[in-house]
Design an enzyme around this catalytic site. Sequence first.
Site, mmCIF file in Angstrom:
data_model
loop_
_atom_site.group_PDB
_atom_site.id
_atom_site.type_symbol
_atom_site.label_atom_id
_atom_site.label_comp_id
_atom_site.label_asym_id
_atom_site.label_seq_id
_atom_site.Cartn_x
_atom_site.Cartn_y
_atom_site.Cartn_z
ATOM 1 N N GLU A 1 -6.414 9.575 9.612
ATOM 2 C CA GLU A 1 -5.338 8.871 9.390
ATOM 3 C C GLU A 1 -4.945 9.849 11.137
ATOM 4 O OE1 GLU A 1 -2.241 9.472 7.380
ATOM 5 O OE2 GLU A 1 -2.670 8.032 5.527
ATOM 6 N N CYS B 1 -4.106 -1.233 -2.121
ATOM 7 C CA CYS B 1 -4.457 0.305 -2.227
ATOM 8 C C CYS B 1 -4.770 0.621 -4.015
ATOM 9 C CB CYS B 1 -2.628 1.278 -2.672
ATOM 10 S SG CYS B 1 -3.043 2.621 -2.793
ATOM 11 N N ASN B 2 -5.971 1.305 -3.156
ATOM 12 C CA ASN B 2 -6.507 1.027 -4.214
ATOM 13 C C ASN B 2 -6.697 2.133 -5.673
ATOM 14 O OD1 ASN B 2 -10.267 0.299 -3.596
ATOM 15 N ND2 ASN B 2 -9.087 0.993 -2.032
ATOM 16 N N THR B 3 -5.811 2.702 -5.438
ATOM 17 C CA THR B 3 -4.911 3.914 -6.359
ATOM 18 C C THR B 3 -3.645 2.977 -7.000
ATOM 19 O OG1 THR B 3 -5.625 5.443 -4.758
ATOM 20 C CG2 THR B 3 -4.197 5.720 -6.696
ATOM 21 N N TYR C 1 -0.795 8.604 -2.325
ATOM 22 C CA TYR C 1 -0.375 7.595 -4.299
ATOM 23 C C TYR C 1 -1.809 8.793 -5.075
ATOM 24 C CZ TYR C 1 2.766 4.781 -3.859
ATOM 25 O OH TYR C 1 3.805 3.413 -3.495
ATOM 26 N N GLY C 2 -3.383 9.020 -4.166
ATOM 27 C CA GLY C 2 -3.727 9.590 -4.708
ATOM 28 C C GLY C 2 -4.244 10.459 -5.654
ATOM 29 N N CYS D 1 -11.469 2.887 -0.907
ATOM 30 C CA CYS D 1 -10.250 3.641 -0.593
ATOM 31 C C CYS D 1 -9.929 3.145 0.295
ATOM 32 C CB CYS D 1 -9.941 4.912 -0.070
ATOM 33 S SG CYS D 1 -9.174 6.149 0.068
ATOM 34 N N THR D 2 -8.512 2.872 1.063
ATOM 35 C CA THR D 2 -8.117 2.069 1.907
ATOM 36 C C THR D 2 -8.484 2.722 3.172
ATOM 37 O OG1 THR D 2 -6.391 3.016 1.884
ATOM 38 C CG2 THR D 2 -6.199 0.911 0.596
ATOM 39 N N HIS D 3 -8.555 3.610 3.359
ATOM 40 C CA HIS D 3 -9.337 4.698 4.737
ATOM 41 C C HIS D 3 -10.438 4.410 4.893
ATOM 42 C CE1 HIS D 3 -4.992 6.155 3.932
ATOM 43 N NE2 HIS D 3 -4.858 6.551 4.821
ATOM 44 N N ASP E 1 0.721 -1.117 -0.018
ATOM 45 C CA ASP E 1 0.153 -0.187 -0.098
ATOM 46 C C ASP E 1 1.086 1.334 -0.330
ATOM 47 O OD1 ASP E 1 -3.220 1.150 0.531
ATOM 48 O OD2 ASP E 1 -1.616 2.125 1.932
ATOM 49 N N SER E 2 -0.148 2.609 -0.315
ATOM 50 C CA SER E 2 1.087 3.249 -0.554
ATOM 51 C C SER E 2 1.305 3.588 0.991
ATOM 52 C CB SER E 2 -0.189 5.003 -0.675
ATOM 53 O OG SER E 2 -1.198 4.543 0.573
HETATM 54 N N1 DGL Z 1 -4.459 3.880 -0.774
HETATM 55 C C1 DGL Z 1 -4.459 4.513 -1.327
HETATM 56 C C2 DGL Z 1 -6.003 4.343 -2.293
HETATM 57 O O1 DGL Z 1 -6.499 3.297 -1.650
HETATM 58 C C3 DGL Z 1 -5.152 6.318 -0.112
HETATM 59 C C4 DGL Z 1 -3.997 6.533 0.411
HETATM 60 C C5 DGL Z 1 -2.770 7.415 -0.836
HETATM 61 O O2 DGL Z 1 -3.658 8.536 -1.707
HETATM 62 O O3 DGL Z 1 -2.530 6.842 -1.109
HETATM 63 O O4 DGL Z 1 -6.440 4.773 -2.609
#
Ligand code: DGL
Length: 272
Positions: free
Chosen positions: A153, A73-75, A42-43, A190-192, A10-11
Amino acid sequence: MKNSPIGVFDSGVGGLTVLKALMAQLPRERFVYLGDTARLPYGTKSPQTVVRYALQAVRKLTEYRVKCLVLACNTASAVGLPAVSDEVRDVPVIGVIEPGAEAAALASRSGHIAVIATEGTVRGGAYQDAIVRRRSDARVSAVPAPLFVALAEEGLCGGPIAQSVARHYLEPLFDAGAGASSPDTLVLGCTHFPMLADTIRLAAGPDVGIVDSAETTALYVRRTLERENLAARSGEGGLRLLATDAVERFARIGGRFLERPIRPDEVELIDL
Ligand code: DGL
């Protein structure tokens, strides 16, 4: 191979929501988790940059002789999965988009599905494509909800600030006046976002089904390991945490995402 670890990338700390779901589904497995904390988020980055970062991260994870790679990570999944799958051909590579899209396509009665995600994920259109590929009658309303990342976060997952942000993003999508044309399913892309699930549910309304891509991915990984005869038959599991920067912050915030304390000395600082 069965006793090799599963690599999760993940990012940053967000993918720990996916790791938590994976550990619950697969308690015998060992995991190596890499959070690219030096370069998040990353988003908001261009697809080219995300692909470059993702390739560097998975190359590092392959050094740990992983038997399966999960792009938590979704992105990174949305824009980088084809490049990563091209690069890593000897083990299954699983992103979070396809399992989430599959669950949403099955869950929706009306076919109108909403997706909230980072800017990069929405722009890339991967959820939209994956849902329509499974259900040609689907209509997908995808909206970026970047403030949820910061709120998760900061630990502001409930209360007035989170509720007001949730209303800001979700009220236009689930407008009470829209009636039947309003989406009946919402993908947390998104992971969060699973961290804010209760607040999001409240703003979306009680009739909207929520698809958590962390949960659906964990189930998908379990099925893949069983199908490929890669699942560990014994063992107590295990976890190795790697981060590219700020291990203390990773431990402090990551503990909330993983729902168990992480000591800073549990996190190895690495370079990519
Ligand atoms: N992990 C990213 C996602 O799931 C979210 C955080 C980021 O933007 O890096 O897209």
